[in-house]
Every structure is written in structure tokens, then in C-alpha cells.
Design a protein around this motif. Sequence first.
Motif, PDB file in Angstrom:
ATOM      1  N   GLN A  90       0.828  -1.207   0.000  1.00 24.86           N
ATOM      2  CA  GLN A  90       0.000   0.000   0.000  1.00 24.86           C
ATOM      3  C   GLN A  90       0.863   1.258   0.000  1.00 24.86           C
ATOM      4  O   GLN A  90       0.491   2.255  -0.620  1.00 24.86           O
ATOM      5  CB  GLN A  90      -0.930  -0.003   1.217  1.00 24.86           C
ATOM      6  N   VAL A 116       1.895   1.811  -3.495  1.00 24.97           N
ATOM      7  CA  VAL A 116       0.757   2.331  -4.276  1.00 24.97           C
ATOM      8  C   VAL A 116       0.573   3.822  -3.972  1.00 24.97           C
ATOM      9  O   VAL A 116       0.373   4.634  -4.886  1.00 24.97           O
ATOM     10  CB  VAL A 116      -0.536   1.546  -3.942  1.00 24.97           C
ATOM     11  N   LEU A 136     -11.515   3.080   2.119  1.00 32.50           N
ATOM     12  CA  LEU A 136     -11.522   1.838   1.292  1.00 32.50           C
ATOM     13  C   LEU A 136     -11.465   0.537   2.103  1.00 32.50           C
ATOM     14  O   LEU A 136     -12.212  -0.401   1.726  1.00 32.50           O
ATOM     15  CB  LEU A 136     -10.371   1.889   0.292  1.00 32.50           C
ATOM     16  N   LEU A 172      -6.418   3.143  -9.121  1.00 28.62           N
ATOM     17  CA  LEU A 172      -5.870   3.461  -7.798  1.00 28.62           C
ATOM     18  C   LEU A 172      -6.679   2.749  -6.704  1.00 28.62           C
ATOM     19  O   LEU A 172      -6.112   2.141  -5.798  1.00 28.62           O
ATOM     20  CB  LEU A 172      -5.901   4.978  -7.588  1.00 28.62           C
ATOM     21  N   VAL A 173      -7.996   2.830  -6.829  1.00 29.28           N
ATOM     22  CA  VAL A 173      -8.868   2.131  -5.871  1.00 29.28           C
ATOM     23  C   VAL A 173      -8.578   0.635  -5.902  1.00 29.28           C
ATOM     24  O   VAL A 173      -8.428  -0.006  -4.853  1.00 29.28           O
ATOM     25  CB  VAL A 173     -10.352   2.403  -6.203  1.00 29.28           C
ATOM     26  N   ARG A 230      -5.906  -0.949  -6.774  1.00 25.06           N
ATOM     27  CA  ARG A 230      -4.593  -1.281  -6.189  1.00 25.06           C
ATOM     28  C   ARG A 230      -4.662  -1.249  -4.668  1.00 25.06           C
ATOM     29  O   ARG A 230      -4.075  -2.093  -4.003  1.00 25.06           O
ATOM     30  CB  ARG A 230      -3.526  -0.308  -6.688  1.00 25.06           C
ATOM     31  N   PHE A 231      -5.343  -0.249  -4.127  1.00 26.13           N
ATOM     32  CA  PHE A 231      -5.452  -0.197  -2.662  1.00 26.13           C
ATOM     33  C   PHE A 231      -6.277  -1.361  -2.124  1.00 26.13           C
ATOM     34  O   PHE A 231      -6.007  -1.849  -1.033  1.00 26.13           O
ATOM     35  CB  PHE A 231      -6.055   1.135  -2.202  1.00 26.13           C
ATOM     36  N   LEU A 232      -7.268  -1.787  -2.873  1.00 30.09           N
ATOM     37  CA  LEU A 232      -8.062  -2.935  -2.430  1.00 30.09           C
ATOM     38  C   LEU A 232      -7.258  -4.223  -2.548  1.00 30.09           C
ATOM     39  O   LEU A 232      -7.576  -5.217  -1.906  1.00 30.09           O
ATOM     40  CB  LEU A 232      -9.360  -3.032  -3.242  1.00 30.09           C
ATOM     41  N   ARG A 275     -16.831   3.834  -8.591  1.00 28.73           N
ATOM     42  CA  ARG A 275     -15.990   3.468  -7.421  1.00 28.73           C
ATOM     43  C   ARG A 275     -16.737   2.488  -6.517  1.00 28.73           C
ATOM     44  O   ARG A 275     -16.180   1.540  -6.016  1.00 28.73           O
ATOM     45  CB  ARG A 275     -15.633   4.718  -6.609  1.00 28.73           C
TER      46      ARG A 275
END
Lengths: 221, 196
Positions: free
Chosen positions: A3, A6, A86, B67-68, B70-72, B114
Amino acid sequence: MTQALVALRKDALLQWRTRGRFVAVFVFGATALLLFSFAIGPSAGALRQHAAGFLWLALMLASTLALGDSFHGEMENRALEGLVLLPASPVALYYGKALANWAQLALLGVALVPFMVVLYDAPPGGALPLIGLILLGTAGLSFPGTLYAAMTVQVRGSQTLLPLLLFPLVVPVLLAAVSATSLVMTGDPMDQLRSWTLLLVCFDLIYASLCGLLFGRVVES
Amino acid sequence: MLAGRNGSGKSTLLRVLATALRPDLGTARVAGLDVVHDRDEVRSRVALLDHKSQVYDVFSALENLELVARFLGDPKRDRARCMAVLEEVGLADRARGPVAEFSAGMRKRLALARVLLKAPDVALLDEPYGELDPPGFRLVDGVLDRLRRQGSTVVMATHLVDRGREHCDRALVLAAGGVEWDGAARQLPADAGIVA
């Protein structure tokens, strides 16, 4: 770790897409160096003597602009909040942002060196030690600066508040960076460079670890 | 469905349930989890469609979704998946354009993308129809149907009572931070202090 990478990639891309701001910050730093040289006057000896100090002062002043800007994109559409929910790790988000800010400030520092050499008639010393010191010194600005920029970005008058909070905290970094840079440029007959460098490394490590732990609280509040 | 006049607390309630805000008093639970004590677990199970789009203006729509993804950290949510979601919300042809050039309606579509990409257990949608054109309304109808089909719980704040009646099982009308009416969405009275 994944993370954090990222987050670093995201912040590096953010900085690249808004690189026009970097040019503005660089011009501000170069202008500060120019004005400081006017304040000293034409004495070549005095200029050389204060070159390292003014380089770091210019860098510190310019860093408040760069650090303050670095969170505006995050707050515009609550983008940072979107990542936190998230959920992305606040620690990863902090280190991504702090490392990207560090890279930007280090680049700024390296870019200001030629101006300092020309304006202050200063001997640049060894290029590698100077770059190393700029890396260490800008880390000491970036790690606490990123935390304080996050704290102040949503506050009215954040451009004033950020330096008020940051400058007292980075005084030891400034002292060590100026002394070490001056020694690299003018010579080190008393072998003091190592101790100043060690002091810089210590403060960098303290700031990097403490600010990473505190960032979560700042984001959540 | 959450209904009520402006300022009645709909958005605040959704933000508390999404853990974006900490409750001043009382407790709140999502999927049996306390929003304060089980915050990270709640976050991993909910997705919030906020008033703000929660995207980066300098990135493209595709970059924002990647980006979302990758974070997930889910390899299934790769570029093809992001493109499929953008196709679903009608943004495939603008996938590589900067979000800064998007209209408010397009931003809303991206924000919906998203939510879809995360495929949450609980979707918290704040005015999902807001800023959208008629085709956008139909898009949101489709998104709500899809979320229900895949087993997600949807909590939606809206002023559009007819849409709420159509898609929701239960309705709450909020007033001054409290619940003014609670019942089956189909029985929601038209004069419940909201715009029909």
C-alpha cells in the motif's frame, strides 16, 4: 508495504501532473537566494560565509509552499477520505506522501545549488557529499512537514499556520544541515562533518517514525 | 431509504455509518459491527457514495479506478475490470480523459463506478440521482437493481420519493436529527415533509 508503494506511485504521479507548481516553488527559492545576496552586500567573503545558511533558509521557505500544496489535491473532492474509507492504511498514505515530498524538496535543493554557487561565489565542494546532505536535510523537512501540512490544510490561514508550526520543530535539522553544508563547501579541518551528519540522520529517523505513527490520528480527526 | 428535509441529518447519518464521522452520542452498527470499535472491518464492507466525488481531478477516470483497485489489493480488479465498470456507468469513451474536465453528472457516474468496483456488502448512497440527467437516472436504477441482486444492502438518501418507493423496502424520514417516520417504503406518505 504494498500500500505504501501504491501511495508513493499515486503521489509521484500527482506531483508530475502538477509540475507547474514545482517551477513556481523553484522560482520562489531562487528569488529568496537572490534577495538574501542583496541583503549581504557585495563583500565576496561575507557572501561565501553565509552561502550554506541562505541555501537552507531558501529551501525551508520554499518547502512550506510545496508541502502546503501537496494536500490541496487530496482535499478538493475528499479524495484522501475516499482512500481512507476503502480502507487504505493511513501509515501507507503518510509514507507515500512524505517520500514524494522528500523527492520534490531534494530536487529543489539540488536545483538551487548552482544559483547559490553563482550568486554567492561559493565553492560547491564535493558534489556527492552535498547531494547527500541535501537528501538528509530535506528528509528532516519533509517528514514533519507532511504531517503538519495534513493538520493545517483544512484550517483557515493554513499558509501562515504551517510555517508557524513547522519552523520551530525543524530548527535542529536546519542547524545541522547548515553546519554540515558549510563544512562540505569550505573544508572540514576539525572533522566535525560526521557528527553533524549523524545528528541529521538521528532527527530524520525520529521524525520519520513518530510522524508516521501520528498521521493516522490527524487523518481520522 | 432515508428521506427528510435539507439539514435533517441524512448525509451525516450516512457518513457516520461509513465511519467518515465519529458519532457524538450513542452507537451505530453496520452489518452487526460497531462503527467505532470495528472501524476497519466496517470500512472493508461498506462503500460510500458521497456528495463529493472522492476522486483526483488530475487523474483520468481509469487512473482513479485503478488506484482504488490497487489499494483494495484484489488482482481480479484489474484494468479490464475497471474498464468494464466504466462501461457500465457510461464513461468508457472518457476513460482516459482528466476528471478535471468532467461535468458534475460525469463525476457522479465516476463516483458510482468506485462503489461498483468495490462490490460492498453495504452501499451507502447519498443522493445517487443528484446532478444526473434522465439516462443517468436509469443508470442509477440499474445500479440499485444490480447491488440488490448481488446481495448488497443499500442505504440511500434521496428526495425522490417515487424512486425510493420503487427500490427500497424500508423508509425512514429524518427531522432535526431524529426519526419522524419509520415504515415500509411503499407506505411512505407523500406529505412526509419531503419533496415528492
